[in-house]
Design an enzyme around this catalytic site. Structure first.
Site, mmCIF file in Angstrom:
data_model
loop_
_atom_site.group_PDB
_atom_site.id
_atom_site.type_symbol
_atom_site.label_atom_id
_atom_site.label_comp_id
_atom_site.label_asym_id
_atom_site.label_seq_id
_atom_site.Cartn_x
_atom_site.Cartn_y
_atom_site.Cartn_z
ATOM 1 N N THR A 221 0.827 -1.199 0.000
ATOM 2 C CA THR A 221 0.000 0.000 0.000
ATOM 3 C C THR A 221 0.865 1.253 0.000
ATOM 4 O OG1 THR A 221 -0.144 -0.127 2.409
ATOM 5 C CG2 THR A 221 -1.925 -1.106 1.138
ATOM 6 N N SER B 205 9.099 7.578 0.356
ATOM 7 C CA SER B 205 8.833 8.057 1.710
ATOM 8 C C SER B 205 10.095 8.573 2.386
ATOM 9 C CB SER B 205 8.163 6.961 2.531
ATOM 10 O OG SER B 205 7.759 7.460 3.791
ATOM 11 N N HIS B 206 10.455 7.963 3.506
ATOM 12 C CA HIS B 206 11.587 8.426 4.323
ATOM 13 C C HIS B 206 12.896 7.754 3.933
ATOM 14 C CE1 HIS B 206 9.767 4.849 5.934
ATOM 15 N NE2 HIS B 206 10.871 4.574 6.599
ATOM 16 N N GLU C 162 0.309 6.698 14.152
ATOM 17 C CA GLU C 162 1.115 5.499 14.270
ATOM 18 C C GLU C 162 2.460 5.877 14.870
ATOM 19 O OE1 GLU C 162 0.964 4.170 10.241
ATOM 20 O OE2 GLU C 162 2.479 5.579 9.563
ATOM 21 N N GLU C 163 3.097 4.928 15.503
ATOM 22 C CA GLU C 163 4.322 5.234 16.248
ATOM 23 C C GLU C 163 5.484 5.611 15.339
ATOM 24 O OE1 GLU C 163 7.121 3.201 15.912
ATOM 25 O OE2 GLU C 163 5.959 2.117 14.416
ATOM 26 N N ASP D 249 8.747 12.685 1.937
ATOM 27 C CA ASP D 249 7.557 13.069 1.176
ATOM 28 C C ASP D 249 6.562 13.870 1.992
ATOM 29 O OD1 ASP D 249 6.778 10.872 2.744
ATOM 30 O OD2 ASP D 249 5.301 10.206 1.276
ATOM 31 N N THR E 39 -0.779 -1.874 11.105
ATOM 32 C CA THR E 39 0.011 -0.800 10.535
ATOM 33 C C THR E 39 -0.373 -0.606 9.074
ATOM 34 O OG1 THR E 39 1.843 -1.206 12.045
ATOM 35 C CG2 THR E 39 2.356 -0.051 10.003
ATOM 36 N N LYS F 44 -1.206 10.355 6.254
ATOM 37 C CA LYS F 44 -0.623 11.043 7.392
ATOM 38 C C LYS F 44 -0.009 12.351 6.903
ATOM 39 C CE LYS F 44 3.196 7.668 7.181
ATOM 40 N NZ LYS F 44 2.541 6.552 6.485
ATOM 41 N N ASP G 215 9.718 14.401 6.848
ATOM 42 C CA ASP G 215 10.479 13.384 6.116
ATOM 43 C C ASP G 215 10.485 13.648 4.616
ATOM 44 O OD1 ASP G 215 7.806 12.671 5.581
ATOM 45 O OD2 ASP G 215 8.332 10.576 5.316
ATOM 46 N N ASP H 295 4.970 13.273 4.949
ATOM 47 C CA ASP H 295 3.853 12.700 5.700
ATOM 48 C C ASP H 295 4.214 12.296 7.131
ATOM 49 O OD1 ASP H 295 5.332 10.415 5.184
ATOM 50 O OD2 ASP H 295 3.705 9.306 4.226
ATOM 51 N N ARG H 296 5.459 12.496 7.532
ATOM 52 C CA ARG H 296 5.864 12.149 8.900
ATOM 53 C C ARG H 296 6.360 13.397 9.617
ATOM 54 N NH1 ARG H 296 8.020 6.063 9.080
ATOM 55 N NH2 ARG H 296 6.966 5.283 7.236
ATOM 56 N N ARG I 121 8.683 0.070 -4.167
ATOM 57 C CA ARG I 121 9.951 0.727 -3.856
ATOM 58 C C ARG I 121 11.098 -0.181 -4.265
ATOM 59 N NH1 ARG I 121 8.649 2.777 2.316
ATOM 60 N NH2 ARG I 121 6.846 4.072 1.792
ATOM 61 N N ARG J 150 11.459 -4.701 13.897
ATOM 62 C CA ARG J 150 11.049 -3.628 14.799
ATOM 63 C C ARG J 150 10.513 -4.252 16.084
ATOM 64 N NH1 ARG J 150 11.608 0.614 11.405
ATOM 65 N NH2 ARG J 150 10.680 0.566 9.317
#
Length: 541
Positions: free
Chosen positions: A17, A111-112, A361-362, A277, A342, A374, A275, A279-280, A21, A494
């Site tokens: 989702t 993303s990050h 989310e964490e 993109d 998640t 997010k 980050d 979203d964090r 990548r 994790r």
């Protein structure tokens, strides 16, 4: 001229989702990007449709945008709305999809993850609601990549994406838009910009680190231009193809320069980072770090101070690995709370159904029902709104929160790029031992329950199993083990660690010290050193 190019399936193109990548040279390889984009269009349809297109500015973003535009034209799209310079943050893209009621959008980002010629690239599709494509859609895209025999592309000159305005590409309209303006207007509709301007006018100082990633232009426009923060408040504000050599992941390890400043003698009042993109987010007060789980709880408890949430919250939702701090807020407010796997798609179902208003989310992701992703800057602006109204420091707000609700000491330990087979063997061993764990005493803590988390979606009835191994203890402590798929090399283990201390006592310990027995129990239960060869994590957040 539209060209149909013969191709053959390229294995290993299974998107999640978060999209597909891979290393950038893979995407730049012959037919790779084209095969995946054609598979997207084959699954969601393209003829007569309108899409949003943009990305985080990482290496290959500009060239990939031109390919995607020419393929959209060849497949019959009538219009594509693209951010100037092919730039759009992920939440801004989600907003444009919703604002313009398009048929979805393609976001170019990993993303990050680091960017550059030999680093990471990604492509994902967001649905008409602005949220990531659900698993059924991404699975259909994957199946299509395994059978694709041709793709369609328009032979044409590049579209000039440097200037805002309307152009045509074949029979398709290309609207190049300011990537920041609509998003900034949305933020101004949600938050009390006048109160935040007064805060800055009174001498409040902030440091915003965009980590040479996409949030920079948004932060400068909103914080410095619209809210009056001092020029230079926003650092690393120019998006660079390699993120300036930085790892654009806003956590204490990768945003060390910001952490050093916020714990230094000349620290400003408030610090934040976003980050790759956009979203964090990471939030830091003078001399105090705010964990994502605590941030979510504080935002939920104080959201009513912002105009966009003055009417209260419908509910809150958190991912399973996120601490239970926000649950205590929901119970006090008498609103619904949800624990999901998640993945933002699960929040999207709750948001679309009107069951939740704020989600988090964490892994430094927080958002609300204003978009279906997010949103890093949204969280930062809500913090600023709260600070502007309460006129307290971050530390004072946190301590008052803990005194009222208790403190969920919490940390995540990441073991990166470990051997995938070893990691999977460790998880298999944990799952096999679940039935024998209840009643065991480890580090003077008694296991009350152990399971492999499964979620029954209250909106669509779907069931998601195997979402992470949980070990719960009688004193409220908790360990969660998950393997992450966000990297491009090996596996990331994790380990999530949580210990509850009721207020008002026992609230001022160092989190790693408070969690020490839980950390030792986590290593012993899973045999982390035995399976991975690692005695300590690579990243602690």
């Amino acid at each position: 001229m539209i060209t149909t190019v013969a191709t053959t399936p390229i294995p290993g193109q299974k998107p999640g989702t978060s999209g597909l990548r891979k290393k950038t040279p893979v995407f730049m390889g012959r037919h790779y990007l084209e095969n995946f984009v054609q598979s997207i269009f084959d699954v969601v349809g393209c003829a007569g449709k309108t899409f949003v297109l943009g990305g985080d500015g990482r290496y290959f973003n500009d060239r990939a945008a031109q390919v995607i535009l020419r393929m959209a034209a060849a497949n019959g799209a009538v219009r594509v709305i693209v951010g100037q310079g092919a730039i759009l943050s992920t939440p801004a893209a989600s907003h444009l999809i919703r604002l313009n009621r398009t048929d979805g959008g393609i976001i170019m980002s990993a993303s990050h993850n680091p960017g550059g010629p030999n680093e990471d690239f990604g492509v994902k599709f967001n649905m008409p609601n602005g949220g990531p494509a659900p698993e059924a859609v991404t699975e259909a895209m994957y199946r299509r990549t395994t059978e694709i025999a041709e793709y369609r592309i328009l032979e044409a000159q590049d579209v000039d994406l440097s200037q805002v305005g309307r152009q045509t590409l074949g029979g398709m309209v290309v609207d190049v838009v300011d990537p920041v303006a609509d998003y900034a207007n949305l933020m101004e509709s949600l938050f009390d910009f006048a109160a935040i301007r007064d805060l800055f006018a009174g001498g409040f100082r902030m440091r915003m680190d965009s980590m040479c990633a996409v949030t920079g232009p948004y932060a400068v426009e909103i914080l410095e231009n619209r809210l009056g923060a001092a020029k230079g408040t926003c650092v690393n504000a120019t998006p660079l193809p390699d993120f300036g050599g930085l790892h654009p992941d806003p956590n204490p390890t990768w945003a060390k320069a910001l952490m050093d400043e916020m714990f230094g003698p000349e620290a400003p009042d408030f610090g934040a980072a976003s980050d790759g993109d956009g979203d964090r987010n990471m939030v830091v007060g003078r001399g105090i770090y705010v964990s994502p789980s605590d941030s979510l709880a504080v935002l939920a408890a104080n959201a009513h101070l912002a105009p966009g949430y003055a009417g209260g919250l419908k509910g809150v939702a958190r991912s399973m690995p996120t601490s239970a701090a926000v649950d205590r807020v929901a119970d006090a407010l008498g609103i619904a709370r949800y624990e999901t796997p998640t993945g933002w798609k699960f929040f999207g179902n709750l948001l679309d159904a009107g069951r939740a208003t704020i989600c988090g989310e964490e892994s430094f992701g927080t958002g609300s029902d204003h978009v279906r992703e997010k949103d890093g800057l949204w969280a930062i602006l809500l913090w600023l709104n709260i600070l502007a109204v309460r006129r307290q420091s971050v530390a004072e707000i946190l301590r008052e929160h803990w005194a009222s609700f208790g403190r969920n000491y919490y940390s995540r330990h990441d073991f990166e790029a470990i051997d995938t087979a070893a990691a999977e063997a460790m998880m298999a061993g944990l799952r096999a031992s679940l039935g024998s764990l209840p009643g065991q005493v480890i580090e003077h803590m008694t296991v009350s329950r152990a399971d492999d988390f499964a979620y029954a979606d209250p909106v669509d009835g779907s069931v998601s199993a195997g979402q992470g191994v949980r070990v719960m203890f009688e004193d409220g402590s908790r360990i969660v083990y998950r393997l992450s798929g966000t990297g491009t090399e090996g596996a990331t283990l994790r380990v999530y660690l949580e210990r509850y201390a009721p207020g008002p006592d026992g609230l001022d310990h160092d989190p790693q010290e408070a969690l020490a027995p839980v950390i030792r129990a986590a290593h012993a239960l899973a045999g982390i050193a035995h399976h991975t060869g690692r005695m300590a994590p690579d990243v602690v957040t």
